[in-house]
Design a protein around this motif. Structure first.
Motif, PDB file in Angstrom:
ATOM      1  N   ALA A   1      -7.081 -11.816  -2.034  1.00  0.00           N
ATOM      2  CA  ALA A   1      -8.073 -12.091  -3.075  1.00  0.00           C
ATOM      3  C   ALA A   1      -7.772 -11.320  -4.358  1.00  0.00           C
ATOM      4  O   ALA A   1      -8.354 -11.627  -5.405  1.00  0.00           O
ATOM      5  CB  ALA A   1      -9.466 -11.732  -2.575  1.00  0.00           C
ATOM      6  N   GLY A   2      -6.896 -10.305  -4.267  1.00  0.00           N
ATOM      7  CA  GLY A   2      -6.517  -9.552  -5.458  1.00  0.00           C
ATOM      8  C   GLY A   2      -6.900  -8.094  -5.463  1.00  0.00           C
ATOM      9  O   GLY A   2      -6.631  -7.385  -6.444  1.00  0.00           O
ATOM     10  N   SER A   3      -7.504  -7.589  -4.388  1.00  0.00           N
ATOM     11  CA  SER A   3      -7.875  -6.170  -4.344  1.00  0.00           C
ATOM     12  C   SER A   3      -6.638  -5.287  -4.275  1.00  0.00           C
ATOM     13  O   SER A   3      -5.672  -5.603  -3.582  1.00  0.00           O
ATOM     14  CB  SER A   3      -8.771  -5.887  -3.130  1.00  0.00           C
ATOM     15  OG  SER A   3     -10.038  -6.507  -3.290  1.00  0.00           O
ATOM     16  N   GLN A   4      -6.690  -4.151  -4.979  1.00  0.00           N
ATOM     17  CA  GLN A   4      -5.568  -3.217  -4.991  1.00  0.00           C
ATOM     18  C   GLN A   4      -5.981  -1.811  -4.598  1.00  0.00           C
ATOM     19  O   GLN A   4      -5.227  -1.115  -3.928  1.00  0.00           O
ATOM     20  CB  GLN A   4      -4.909  -3.213  -6.372  1.00  0.00           C
ATOM     21  CG  GLN A   4      -4.292  -4.549  -6.747  1.00  0.00           C
ATOM     22  CD  GLN A   4      -3.604  -4.528  -8.098  1.00  0.00           C
ATOM     23  OE1 GLN A   4      -3.453  -3.486  -8.717  1.00  0.00           O
ATOM     24  NE2 GLN A   4      -3.198  -5.682  -8.565  1.00  0.00           N
ATOM     25  N   ALA A   5      -7.166  -1.364  -5.028  1.00  0.00           N
ATOM     26  CA  ALA A   5      -7.640  -0.013  -4.691  1.00  0.00           C
ATOM     27  C   ALA A   5      -8.253  -0.055  -3.299  1.00  0.00           C
ATOM     28  O   ALA A   5      -9.463   0.039  -3.117  1.00  0.00           O
ATOM     29  CB  ALA A   5      -8.663   0.464  -5.727  1.00  0.00           C
ATOM     30  N   LEU A   6      -7.382  -0.212  -2.312  1.00  0.00           N
ATOM     31  CA  LEU A   6      -7.811  -0.591  -0.966  1.00  0.00           C
ATOM     32  C   LEU A   6      -7.258   0.367   0.090  1.00  0.00           C
ATOM     33  O   LEU A   6      -6.078   0.708   0.070  1.00  0.00           O
ATOM     34  CB  LEU A   6      -7.323  -2.024  -0.685  1.00  0.00           C
ATOM     35  CG  LEU A   6      -7.582  -2.636   0.682  1.00  0.00           C
ATOM     36  CD1 LEU A   6      -9.082  -2.748   0.950  1.00  0.00           C
ATOM     37  CD2 LEU A   6      -6.936  -4.018   0.748  1.00  0.00           C
ATOM     38  N   ILE A   7      -8.144   0.776   0.988  1.00  0.00           N
ATOM     39  CA  ILE A   7      -7.750   1.614   2.124  1.00  0.00           C
ATOM     40  C   ILE A   7      -8.043   0.851   3.410  1.00  0.00           C
ATOM     41  O   ILE A   7      -9.188   0.488   3.675  1.00  0.00           O
ATOM     42  CB  ILE A   7      -8.519   2.950   2.125  1.00  0.00           C
ATOM     43  CG1 ILE A   7      -8.189   3.772   0.884  1.00  0.00           C
ATOM     44  CG2 ILE A   7      -8.192   3.752   3.393  1.00  0.00           C
ATOM     45  CD1 ILE A   7      -9.012   5.034   0.743  1.00  0.00           C
ATOM     46  N   HIS A   8      -7.010   0.614   4.217  1.00  0.00           N
ATOM     47  CA  HIS A   8      -7.170  -0.015   5.536  1.00  0.00           C
ATOM     48  C   HIS A   8      -7.276   1.095   6.578  1.00  0.00           C
ATOM     49  O   HIS A   8      -6.270   1.570   7.093  1.00  0.00           O
ATOM     50  CB  HIS A   8      -5.960  -0.894   5.858  1.00  0.00           C
ATOM     51  CG  HIS A   8      -6.025  -2.273   5.305  1.00  0.00           C
ATOM     52  ND1 HIS A   8      -6.694  -3.304   5.940  1.00  0.00           N
ATOM     53  CD2 HIS A   8      -5.503  -2.805   4.171  1.00  0.00           C
ATOM     54  CE1 HIS A   8      -6.564  -4.423   5.218  1.00  0.00           C
ATOM     55  NE2 HIS A   8      -5.849  -4.137   4.146  1.00  0.00           N
ATOM     56  N   MET A   9      -8.475   1.472   6.939  1.00  0.00           N
ATOM     57  CA  MET A   9      -8.631   2.609   7.844  1.00  0.00           C
ATOM     58  C   MET A   9      -8.224   2.281   9.286  1.00  0.00           C
ATOM     59  O   MET A   9      -7.939   3.192  10.070  1.00  0.00           O
ATOM     60  CB  MET A   9     -10.064   3.153   7.795  1.00  0.00           C
ATOM     61  CG  MET A   9     -11.140   2.207   8.263  1.00  0.00           C
ATOM     62  SD  MET A   9     -12.792   2.979   8.195  1.00  0.00           S
ATOM     63  CE  MET A   9     -12.632   4.275   9.432  1.00  0.00           C
ATOM     64  N   HIS A  10      -8.199   1.010   9.632  1.00  0.00           N
ATOM     65  CA  HIS A  10      -7.796   0.604  10.980  1.00  0.00           C
ATOM     66  C   HIS A  10      -6.431  -0.078  11.012  1.00  0.00           C
ATOM     67  O   HIS A  10      -6.064  -0.685  12.010  1.00  0.00           O
ATOM     68  CB  HIS A  10      -8.854  -0.300  11.609  1.00  0.00           C
ATOM     69  CG  HIS A  10     -10.133   0.416  11.923  1.00  0.00           C
ATOM     70  ND1 HIS A  10     -11.343  -0.225  12.052  1.00  0.00           N
ATOM     71  CD2 HIS A  10     -10.382   1.738  12.110  1.00  0.00           C
ATOM     72  CE1 HIS A  10     -12.280   0.666  12.321  1.00  0.00           C
ATOM     73  NE2 HIS A  10     -11.727   1.847  12.354  1.00  0.00           N
ATOM     74  N   GLY A  11      -5.694   0.044   9.908  1.00  0.00           N
ATOM     75  CA  GLY A  11      -4.354  -0.515   9.865  1.00  0.00           C
ATOM     76  C   GLY A  11      -4.317  -1.936   9.341  1.00  0.00           C
ATOM     77  O   GLY A  11      -5.330  -2.482   8.888  1.00  0.00           O
ATOM     78  N   GLU A  12      -3.132  -2.554   9.420  1.00  0.00           N
ATOM     79  CA  GLU A  12      -2.909  -3.879   8.851  1.00  0.00           C
ATOM     80  C   GLU A  12      -2.099  -4.732   9.825  1.00  0.00           C
ATOM     81  O   GLU A  12      -0.997  -4.366  10.213  1.00  0.00           O
ATOM     82  CB  GLU A  12      -2.167  -3.759   7.529  1.00  0.00           C
ATOM     83  CG  GLU A  12      -2.907  -2.912   6.507  1.00  0.00           C
ATOM     84  CD  GLU A  12      -2.098  -2.694   5.251  1.00  0.00           C
ATOM     85  OE1 GLU A  12      -1.845  -3.671   4.529  1.00  0.00           O
ATOM     86  OE2 GLU A  12      -1.709  -1.536   5.001  1.00  0.00           O
ATOM     87  N   MET A  13      -2.665  -5.867  10.181  1.00  0.00           N
ATOM     88  CA  MET A  13      -2.049  -6.714  11.199  1.00  0.00           C
ATOM     89  C   MET A  13      -0.720  -7.314  10.749  1.00  0.00           C
ATOM     90  O   MET A  13       0.144  -7.606  11.574  1.00  0.00           O
ATOM     91  CB  MET A  13      -3.025  -7.821  11.600  1.00  0.00           C
ATOM     92  CG  MET A  13      -2.573  -8.670  12.759  1.00  0.00           C
ATOM     93  SD  MET A  13      -3.946  -9.534  13.550  1.00  0.00           S
ATOM     94  CE  MET A  13      -4.701 -10.372  12.153  1.00  0.00           C
ATOM     95  N   MET A  14      -0.549  -7.492   9.442  1.00  0.00           N
ATOM     96  CA  MET A  14       0.683  -8.105   8.948  1.00  0.00           C
ATOM     97  C   MET A  14       1.735  -7.056   8.569  1.00  0.00           C
ATOM     98  O   MET A  14       2.648  -7.331   7.793  1.00  0.00           O
ATOM     99  CB  MET A  14       0.389  -9.025   7.767  1.00  0.00           C
ATOM    100  CG  MET A  14      -0.542 -10.177   8.119  1.00  0.00           C
ATOM    101  SD  MET A  14      -0.028 -11.140   9.580  1.00  0.00           S
ATOM    102  CE  MET A  14       1.415 -11.979   8.912  1.00  0.00           C
TER     103      MET A  14
END
Length: 235
Positions: free
Chosen positions: A101-114
């Motif tokens: 969607a365009g978010s950049q200031a983003l923290i994935h606290m549970h990780g990233e599936m891709m």
């Protein structure tokens, strides 16, 4: 009316992506009601039966390609672009819909599936294809040790230092589509509140931590989040 220099911290949970068609994990009819997490989402499961773990996450990854960000994801990306103050987006979700969607200031606290992570050297790499035992780490060259870059049961969430720093600096903390049942995320509202931040919950229904919030709004994320963002930006 809020000054445009305020720091906003947003936490999103499974509810925001469920509206895009992403299956939730912990709901009554979620993934863990159909599959045994002990055989699929622990370090021990990966060590004992990697192929079963790979098959499970490959299926999840395939399904993710068939869904798209919804208006709530898009509204948060817009808020980040147009807001005049600080903005941090923390997500419990392992999908990539916020990024798309365009978010950049983003923290994935549970990780990233891709993304994948080497269990030997911890190198994290974006990866779109299927996971397999013969996949080698690009950094150390080890084969058979590439795992999904997600937080499993018994593991600590990621980037907690940065998360708590953001919470301490927040003027407004907003939780969207989260059940409030999983710690440490369930404690974020109280943490922000203790530092003087106002708190707002946007959710389909009451959560386990609704009493922690100064204000609540009820409805689908795809409706209430764009409405809230529009109000903020027009203030």
């Amino acid at each position: 009316m809020m000054a445009d220099r305020e720091n906003i911290v947003v936490l999103t949970g499974a509810g925001i992506s469920a509206e895009s068609g992403v299956a939730t994990f912990r709901d009554k009819d979620g993934i863990w009601s159909k599959f045994d997490w002990q055989k699929l989402a622990t370090p021990e499961a990966f060590e004992s039966d990697q192929q079963t773990v790979y098959d499970f996450y490959n299926t999840r990854r395939h399904k993710l390609r068939d869904v798209s960000p919804n208006p709530a994801h898009e509204a948060l990306a817009r808020l980040e672009r147009e807001w005049g103050g600080g903005f941090t987006l923390i997500t419990q979700n392992i999908d990539n819909l916020h990024e798309r969607a365009g978010s950049q200031a983003l923290i994935h606290m549970h990780g990233e599936m891709m993304k994948i992570r080497c269990a030997e050297c911890e190198t994290v790499t974006p990866y779109d294809d299927d996971l397999s035992f013969d996949l080698a780490c690009r950094a150390c060259g080890e084969s058979g040790r590439m795992r999904p870059h997600v937080v499993w049961f018994g593991e600590m969430p990621l980037e907690m230092e940065g998360i708590y720093r953001a919470l301490q600096e927040a003027d407004l903390f907003v939780a969207i589509g989260t059940s409030g049942a999983v710690y440490p995320a369930a404690g974020f509202a109280a943490e922000a509140q203790a530092m003087g931040a106002r708190t707002l919950e946007l959710n389909l229904e009451d959560s386990d931590i609704t009493p922690r919030f100064d204000a609540v709004r009820r409805g689908p994320a795809g409706a209430v989040v764009p409405e809230w963002v529009e109000e903020l930006l027009d203030a």
